[in-house]
Design a protein around this motif. Sequence first.
Motif, mmCIF file in Angstrom:
data_model
loop_
_atom_site.group_PDB
_atom_site.id
_atom_site.type_symbol
_atom_site.label_atom_id
_atom_site.label_comp_id
_atom_site.label_asym_id
_atom_site.label_seq_id
_atom_site.Cartn_x
_atom_site.Cartn_y
_atom_site.Cartn_z
ATOM 1 N N HIS A 251 0.829 -1.206 0.000
ATOM 2 C CA HIS A 251 0.000 0.000 0.000
ATOM 3 C C HIS A 251 0.863 1.256 0.000
ATOM 4 O O HIS A 251 0.526 2.246 -0.676
ATOM 5 C CB HIS A 251 -0.940 -0.016 1.204
ATOM 6 C CG HIS A 251 -1.950 -1.133 1.168
ATOM 7 N ND1 HIS A 251 -2.598 -1.509 0.009
ATOM 8 C CD2 HIS A 251 -2.412 -1.951 2.149
ATOM 9 C CE1 HIS A 251 -3.431 -2.517 0.276
ATOM 10 N NE2 HIS A 251 -3.323 -2.797 1.562
ATOM 11 N N GLU A 252 1.978 1.226 0.721
ATOM 12 C CA GLU A 252 2.853 2.401 0.757
ATOM 13 C C GLU A 252 3.502 2.639 -0.605
ATOM 14 O O GLU A 252 3.609 3.789 -1.060
ATOM 15 C CB GLU A 252 3.915 2.231 1.836
ATOM 16 C CG GLU A 252 4.787 3.463 2.012
ATOM 17 C CD GLU A 252 5.615 3.442 3.277
ATOM 18 O OE1 GLU A 252 6.536 4.288 3.383
ATOM 19 O OE2 GLU A 252 5.353 2.601 4.163
ATOM 20 N N LEU A 253 3.937 1.580 -1.269
ATOM 21 C CA LEU A 253 4.543 1.739 -2.589
ATOM 22 C C LEU A 253 3.533 2.276 -3.602
ATOM 23 O O LEU A 253 3.854 3.145 -4.428
ATOM 24 C CB LEU A 253 5.108 0.406 -3.068
ATOM 25 C CG LEU A 253 6.389 -0.078 -2.388
ATOM 26 C CD1 LEU A 253 6.719 -1.508 -2.843
ATOM 27 C CD2 LEU A 253 7.564 0.844 -2.686
ATOM 28 N N LEU A 254 2.317 1.763 -3.559
ATOM 29 C CA LEU A 254 1.291 2.261 -4.477
ATOM 30 C C LEU A 254 0.990 3.731 -4.207
ATOM 31 O O LEU A 254 0.813 4.526 -5.153
ATOM 32 C CB LEU A 254 0.019 1.419 -4.352
ATOM 33 C CG LEU A 254 0.108 -0.030 -4.850
ATOM 34 C CD1 LEU A 254 -1.180 -0.785 -4.545
ATOM 35 C CD2 LEU A 254 0.414 -0.092 -6.339
ATOM 36 N N ALA A 255 0.969 4.107 -2.936
ATOM 37 C CA ALA A 255 0.718 5.511 -2.602
ATOM 38 C C ALA A 255 1.877 6.403 -3.052
ATOM 39 O O ALA A 255 1.665 7.507 -3.580
ATOM 40 C CB ALA A 255 0.483 5.659 -1.100
ATOM 41 N N ASP A 256 3.117 5.926 -2.865
ATOM 42 C CA ASP A 256 4.290 6.717 -3.247
ATOM 43 C C ASP A 256 4.355 6.950 -4.754
ATOM 44 O O ASP A 256 4.783 8.011 -5.216
ATOM 45 C CB ASP A 256 5.575 6.017 -2.789
ATOM 46 C CG ASP A 256 5.803 6.146 -1.292
ATOM 47 O OD1 ASP A 256 5.084 6.931 -0.643
ATOM 48 O OD2 ASP A 256 6.697 5.445 -0.774
#
Length: 345
Positions: A251-256
Amino acid sequence: MSQQDVHILSAASALPGPAVDNAALARRFGMDALWEQWVEAFIGTRSRHLALDLESGRLTGTLADLAEEAGRKALKAAALAPGDIDAVVLGTATPDRLMPATVNVVADRLGIDQVRSFQLQSGCSGAVQALDVARQLVLGGAARRVLALGGDVIARFYDVTTDLRRADPAELVNFVLFGDAAGAAVVSAEPGPGSAAVRALFTRLVGLGREPGAVLEWFGPADRDSDRPAATEDYKAIEEHVPRMTEEVLHELLADTGWRPEDVGLLLPPQLSGRMTRLISDRLALPTARDVSVVDDAGNCGNAIVFLQLERALAELGAGERALGISIESSKWLKAGFALEGSAP
């Protein structure tokens, strides 16, 4: 997303000796067919490579040997000479010696000199930490091209006289879970043929107040006769925490990056074991992503895993295609991840 990208020009790997399958382990340690079935069902890893002769217990190779081989392959694949490299970074949990640092031995063998060198002591996520240091050196203008290395020779912690029928589960799992390997990647300020741009990358310690999930001991003259096991693994804790942590990294990578789940073409999932890798990939449920997995045949080879995956991913990643890599370290609980996008040929 970073205003400036760095690029992975190439990745390569080195494995010691022929594959050792579960039947070979069973024969060596006097285990029966039921034990082999347990390994297949509970661990799900078919084979691994060991820098160790199982019969004699003698080491047949070192981390420096493997990292040198992987480094040479990565330089050749990137069409670079040793003098083109501005820094060398190695991530490992099992350096050959405390001193000299294995990274410097490898640099010397490759003919790399007059450069920055760093050795990071870490478990599986040390591979991403090495890439992170390489990336920061490039982004900061301190280097144009960095050779990032990762690997482990975990067979050093094998005791071939162990009676696996009486071994504690925290020790037993190590005999089937791990393998030995090293990998390398060239990180550059500029793209090249078949390269991938790093769109996001992070590593983070999240172990505050948590007991270690994996331990490798170091023994000196004062305590070398200790009865502490050299290596232990809390597999139940890992099964509990790693899938959830992997989702958090996704989720963090997709948000970044601003990517949607359906934008991801390749997934490089955590590689603890074959069984857990499949469970994690199913849980992430990326609709169009193809798994890049090596653990079934190479075992969990620690800091080499990400580089083995990268080697395969670069060969598959088309121009504009997107990949996500996730690495979770259980020793004191670290999360790491990266996002790649294929460059034009």
